[in-house]
Design a protein around this motif. Structure first.
Motif, PDB file in Angstrom:
ATOM      1  N   ALA A  30       0.827  -1.206   0.000  1.00  0.00           N
ATOM      2  CA  ALA A  30       0.000   0.000   0.000  1.00  0.00           C
ATOM      3  C   ALA A  30       0.861   1.256   0.000  1.00  0.00           C
ATOM      4  CB  ALA A  30      -0.932   0.000   1.214  1.00  0.00           C
ATOM      5  N   GLY A  31       2.076   1.147   0.531  1.00  0.00           N
ATOM      6  CA  GLY A  31       2.993   2.288   0.479  1.00  0.00           C
ATOM      7  C   GLY A  31       3.340   2.654  -0.949  1.00  0.00           C
ATOM      8  N   GLN A  32       3.452   1.646  -1.811  1.00  0.00           N
ATOM      9  CA  GLN A  32       3.696   1.917  -3.228  1.00  0.00           C
ATOM     10  C   GLN A  32       2.499   2.651  -3.839  1.00  0.00           C
ATOM     11  OE1 GLN A  32       4.632  -1.552  -5.527  1.00  0.00           O
ATOM     12  NE2 GLN A  32       4.541  -0.462  -7.489  1.00  0.00           N
ATOM     13  N   ILE A  33       1.293   2.230  -3.464  1.00  0.00           N
ATOM     14  CA  ILE A  33       0.089   2.922  -3.936  1.00  0.00           C
ATOM     15  C   ILE A  33       0.085   4.374  -3.459  1.00  0.00           C
ATOM     16  CG2 ILE A  33      -2.435   2.984  -3.763  1.00  0.00           C
ATOM     17  CD1 ILE A  33      -2.431  -0.045  -3.633  1.00  0.00           C
ATOM     18  N   ALA A  34       0.488   4.577  -2.203  1.00  0.00           N
ATOM     19  CA  ALA A  34       0.540   5.941  -1.666  1.00  0.00           C
ATOM     20  C   ALA A  34       1.490   6.807  -2.478  1.00  0.00           C
ATOM     21  CB  ALA A  34       0.975   5.905  -0.200  1.00  0.00           C
ATOM     22  N   ARG A  35       2.645   6.273  -2.816  1.00  0.00           N
ATOM     23  CA  ARG A  35       3.608   7.056  -3.604  1.00  0.00           C
ATOM     24  C   ARG A  35       3.067   7.366  -4.992  1.00  0.00           C
ATOM     25  NH1 ARG A  35       6.868   3.672  -0.543  1.00  0.00           N
ATOM     26  NH2 ARG A  35       6.944   2.027  -2.126  1.00  0.00           N
ATOM     27  N   GLU A  36       2.371   6.401  -5.585  1.00  0.00           N
ATOM     28  CA  GLU A  36       1.786   6.633  -6.905  1.00  0.00           C
ATOM     29  C   GLU A  36       0.698   7.702  -6.834  1.00  0.00           C
ATOM     30  OE1 GLU A  36       2.870   5.538  -9.650  1.00  0.00           O
ATOM     31  OE2 GLU A  36       4.280   4.001  -8.952  1.00  0.00           O
ATOM     32  N   LEU A  37      -0.100   7.677  -5.774  1.00  0.00           N
ATOM     33  CA  LEU A  37      -1.133   8.697  -5.609  1.00  0.00           C
ATOM     34  C   LEU A  37      -0.517  10.083  -5.430  1.00  0.00           C
ATOM     35  CD1 LEU A  37      -3.744   6.963  -3.273  1.00  0.00           C
ATOM     36  CD2 LEU A  37      -4.117   7.724  -5.621  1.00  0.00           C
ATOM     37  N   ALA A  38       0.576  10.151  -4.671  1.00  0.00           N
ATOM     38  CA  ALA A  38       1.235  11.437  -4.470  1.00  0.00           C
ATOM     39  C   ALA A  38       1.718  12.013  -5.793  1.00  0.00           C
ATOM     40  CB  ALA A  38       2.406  11.279  -3.493  1.00  0.00           C
ATOM     41  N   VAL A  39       2.272  11.149  -6.639  1.00  0.00           N
ATOM     42  CA  VAL A  39       2.727  11.605  -7.951  1.00  0.00           C
ATOM     43  C   VAL A  39       1.541  12.024  -8.812  1.00  0.00           C
ATOM     44  CG1 VAL A  39       3.850  10.899 -10.091  1.00  0.00           C
ATOM     45  CG2 VAL A  39       4.818  10.199  -7.893  1.00  0.00           C
ATOM     46  N   LEU A  40       0.482  11.221  -8.792  1.00  0.00           N
ATOM     47  CA  LEU A  40      -0.699  11.509  -9.611  1.00  0.00           C
ATOM     48  C   LEU A  40      -1.363  12.807  -9.194  1.00  0.00           C
ATOM     49  CD1 LEU A  40      -2.773  10.578 -11.763  1.00  0.00           C
ATOM     50  CD2 LEU A  40      -3.973   9.357  -9.922  1.00  0.00           C
ATOM     51  N   GLN A  41      -1.478  13.047  -7.911  1.00  0.00           N
ATOM     52  CA  GLN A  41      -2.183  14.219  -7.420  1.00  0.00           C
ATOM     53  C   GLN A  41      -1.283  15.434  -7.293  1.00  0.00           C
ATOM     54  OE1 GLN A  41      -4.290  13.095  -3.843  1.00  0.00           O
ATOM     55  NE2 GLN A  41      -5.623  11.659  -4.911  1.00  0.00           N
ATOM     56  N   GLY A  42       0.013  15.258  -7.528  1.00  0.00           N
ATOM     57  CA  GLY A  42       0.914  16.401  -7.564  1.00  0.00           C
ATOM     58  C   GLY A  42       1.218  17.019  -6.224  1.00  0.00           C
ATOM     59  N   GLY A  43       1.207  16.252  -5.169  1.00  0.00           N
ATOM     60  CA  GLY A  43       1.524  16.789  -3.852  1.00  0.00           C
ATOM     61  C   GLY A  43       1.981  15.706  -2.915  1.00  0.00           C
ATOM     62  N   ASP A  44       2.649  16.096  -1.850  1.00  0.00           N
ATOM     63  CA  ASP A  44       3.162  15.123  -0.888  1.00  0.00           C
ATOM     64  C   ASP A  44       2.139  14.755   0.173  1.00  0.00           C
ATOM     65  OD1 ASP A  44       5.584  14.958  -2.117  1.00  0.00           O
ATOM     66  OD2 ASP A  44       6.564  16.449  -0.841  1.00  0.00           O
ATOM     67  N   TYR A  45       1.035  15.482   0.235  1.00  0.00           N
ATOM     68  CA  TYR A  45       0.054  15.239   1.287  1.00  0.00           C
ATOM     69  C   TYR A  45      -1.329  15.043   0.673  1.00  0.00           C
ATOM     70  CZ  TYR A  45       3.827  17.319   3.995  1.00  0.00           C
ATOM     71  OH  TYR A  45       5.042  17.593   4.537  1.00  0.00           O
ATOM     72  N   GLY A  46      -2.080  14.098   1.205  1.00  0.00           N
ATOM     73  CA  GLY A  46      -3.440  13.906   0.711  1.00  0.00           C
ATOM     74  C   GLY A  46      -4.003  12.576   1.130  1.00  0.00           C
ATOM     75  N   GLN A  47      -5.231  12.322   0.685  1.00  0.00           N
ATOM     76  CA  GLN A  47      -5.853  11.033   0.933  1.00  0.00           C
ATOM     77  C   GLN A  47      -6.862  10.751  -0.175  1.00  0.00           C
ATOM     78  OE1 GLN A  47      -7.762  11.539   4.816  1.00  0.00           O
ATOM     79  NE2 GLN A  47      -9.752  11.671   3.827  1.00  0.00           N
ATOM     80  N   GLU A  48      -7.188   9.474  -0.329  1.00  0.00           N
ATOM     81  CA  GLU A  48      -8.134   9.052  -1.361  1.00  0.00           C
ATOM     82  C   GLU A  48      -8.952   7.897  -0.794  1.00  0.00           C
ATOM     83  OE1 GLU A  48      -9.979   9.925  -4.686  1.00  0.00           O
ATOM     84  OE2 GLU A  48      -7.977  10.778  -4.398  1.00  0.00           O
ATOM     85  N   THR A  58      -9.842   3.878   2.835  1.00  0.00           N
ATOM     86  CA  THR A  58      -9.296   5.236   2.800  1.00  0.00           C
ATOM     87  C   THR A  58      -7.796   5.158   3.065  1.00  0.00           C
ATOM     88  OG1 THR A  58     -11.365   6.216   3.580  1.00  0.00           O
ATOM     89  CG2 THR A  58      -9.373   7.549   3.778  1.00  0.00           C
ATOM     90  N   LEU A  59      -7.043   5.706   2.116  1.00  0.00           N
ATOM     91  CA  LEU A  59      -5.586   5.718   2.232  1.00  0.00           C
ATOM     92  C   LEU A  59      -5.131   7.164   2.381  1.00  0.00           C
ATOM     93  CD1 LEU A  59      -3.042   3.689   0.146  1.00  0.00           C
ATOM     94  CD2 LEU A  59      -2.671   6.100   0.565  1.00  0.00           C
ATOM     95  N   LYS A  60      -4.388   7.437   3.427  1.00  0.00           N
ATOM     96  CA  LYS A  60      -3.838   8.770   3.661  1.00  0.00           C
ATOM     97  C   LYS A  60      -2.314   8.705   3.595  1.00  0.00           C
ATOM     98  CE  LYS A  60      -3.652  12.645   6.896  1.00  0.00           C
ATOM     99  NZ  LYS A  60      -4.054  13.180   8.216  1.00  0.00           N
ATOM    100  N   TYR A  61      -1.728   9.710   2.952  1.00  0.00           N
ATOM    101  CA  TYR A  61      -0.263   9.731   2.836  1.00  0.00           C
ATOM    102  C   TYR A  61       0.256  11.126   3.177  1.00  0.00           C
ATOM    103  CZ  TYR A  61      -1.503  11.779  -1.682  1.00  0.00           C
ATOM    104  OH  TYR A  61      -2.046  12.568  -2.674  1.00  0.00           O
ATOM    105  N   GLU A  62       1.465  11.157   3.679  1.00  0.00           N
ATOM    106  CA  GLU A  62       2.161  12.398   3.997  1.00  0.00           C
ATOM    107  C   GLU A  62       3.609  12.249   3.582  1.00  0.00           C
ATOM    108  OE1 GLU A  62       1.766  13.751   7.970  1.00  0.00           O
ATOM    109  OE2 GLU A  62      -0.420  13.701   7.970  1.00  0.00           O
ATOM    110  N   ALA A  63       4.113  13.320   2.934  1.00  0.00           N
ATOM    111  CA  ALA A  63       5.491  13.307   2.435  1.00  0.00           C
ATOM    112  C   ALA A  63       5.739  12.074   1.572  1.00  0.00           C
ATOM    113  CB  ALA A  63       6.483  13.364   3.599  1.00  0.00           C
ATOM    114  N   GLY A  64       4.725  11.685   0.815  1.00  0.00           N
ATOM    115  CA  GLY A  64       4.866  10.565  -0.103  1.00  0.00           C
ATOM    116  C   GLY A  64       4.864   9.208   0.554  1.00  0.00           C
ATOM    117  N   ASP A  65       4.641   9.138   1.867  1.00  0.00           N
ATOM    118  CA  ASP A  65       4.664   7.856   2.573  1.00  0.00           C
ATOM    119  C   ASP A  65       3.286   7.609   3.189  1.00  0.00           C
ATOM    120  OD1 ASP A  65       5.583   5.497   3.555  1.00  0.00           O
ATOM    121  OD2 ASP A  65       6.568   6.371   5.311  1.00  0.00           O
ATOM    122  N   ILE A  66       2.902   6.343   3.311  1.00  0.00           N
ATOM    123  CA  ILE A  66       1.589   6.000   3.834  1.00  0.00           C
ATOM    124  C   ILE A  66       1.497   6.345   5.315  1.00  0.00           C
ATOM    125  CG2 ILE A  66       2.272   3.620   4.319  1.00  0.00           C
ATOM    126  CD1 ILE A  66      -0.592   2.794   3.580  1.00  0.00           C
TER     127      ILE A  66
END
Length: 247
Positions: A30-48, A58-66
């Motif tokens: 899931a950490g790999q998914i988090a990094r892919e989401l960060a790249v897709l959404q253009g930011g280091d912080y977010g959730q989907e 619900t996956l939340k990531y900060e600084a590109g990490d889950i």
């Protein structure tokens, strides 16, 4: 009375080890998914959030990490499969993992939904107009204002100390010059939060230069009147010679 105390106690080492192994594998995946989401959404912080037939992830990531992966089944309590706190209990984890594959499929569908979204987006744009001549003229005018301000600072330095401020009102607006030695530290128009026509930093915007340039003459005239008044005041001072004679 002590028969119960002599009974063997089953250990939980195997269960917790298996649980920790699952959590570690999910964290990596899931950490790999988090990094892919960060790249897709253009930011280091977010959730989907991703919906499946059985529940919601619900996956939340900060600084590109889950940071956490939370599973909420259609019925029952939510489970933090991954969190920064304690690991989940084995039974809720097993329930969540039965739906984990559907979560990954939902993520893949989410990414696939962006296919073609950038097709036919124009990448040819009008040529930006150069600001070179505007900036050169702005700098020329600011340079002249700085020369005048430095001349005023030199006079203020001569008769009013090594540093200080001179202020006056021009057309209802406060003008202030601060000097340090014989150099103007700044010329500010409009008080706190106003425009710095002269400063130790960058020049003001061209519209502000246009707005106040015509009033610089009034600022200098007010300064000259201030100096004339000082000279007039000094001319009225007389030093009477006083003395006494010894007997």
């Amino acid at each position: 009375m002590t028969e119960g105390l002599e009974a063997a106690i089953d250990g939980v080492g195997d269960v917790t080890a298996a649980r920790d192994d699952v959590v570690q594998r999910v964290r990596s995946h899931a950490g790999q998914i988090a990094r892919e989401l960060a790249v897709l959404q253009g930011g280091d912080y977010g959730q989907e959030t991703f919906d499946t037939d059985r529940g919601k992830w619900t996956l939340k990531y900060e600084a590109g990490d889950i940071q956490y992966l939370r599973y909420k089944p259609r019925s029952g309590s939510e489970t933090y499969v991954i969190s920064t706190k304690q690991p989940p209990e084995p039974e809720p984890l097993a329930t969540a993992m039965a739906d984990y594959g559907a979560f990954v499929e939902a993520y893949n569908d989410h990414v696939a939904s962006f296919d073609g979204v950038l097709e036919d987006v124009p990448t040819e744009f009008p040529e930006p107009t150069s600001t070179e001549s505007l900036v050169a003229e702005r700098d020329r005018i600011v340079g002249r204002i700085r020369d005048v301000a430095n001349a005023m600072a030199g006079q203020l330095h001569r008769y009013d100390g090594d540093y200080g401020t001179y202020s006056t009102t021009v057309s209802g607006t406060r003008w202030e010059l601060k000097w340090d030695g014989d150099v103007a530290s700044y010329v500010r128009v409009g008080g706190e939060g106003g425009t710095y026509l002269v400063s130790q930093y960058g020049p003001p915007p061209a519209p502000e230069v246009r707005r106040y340039a015509d009033e610089v003459a009034g600022f200098v005239e007010a300064f000259n009147e201030y100096v004339d008044d000082l000279e007039a005041d000094l001319s009225t001072v007389s030093l009477a010679e006083n003395g006494s004679q010894a007997d």
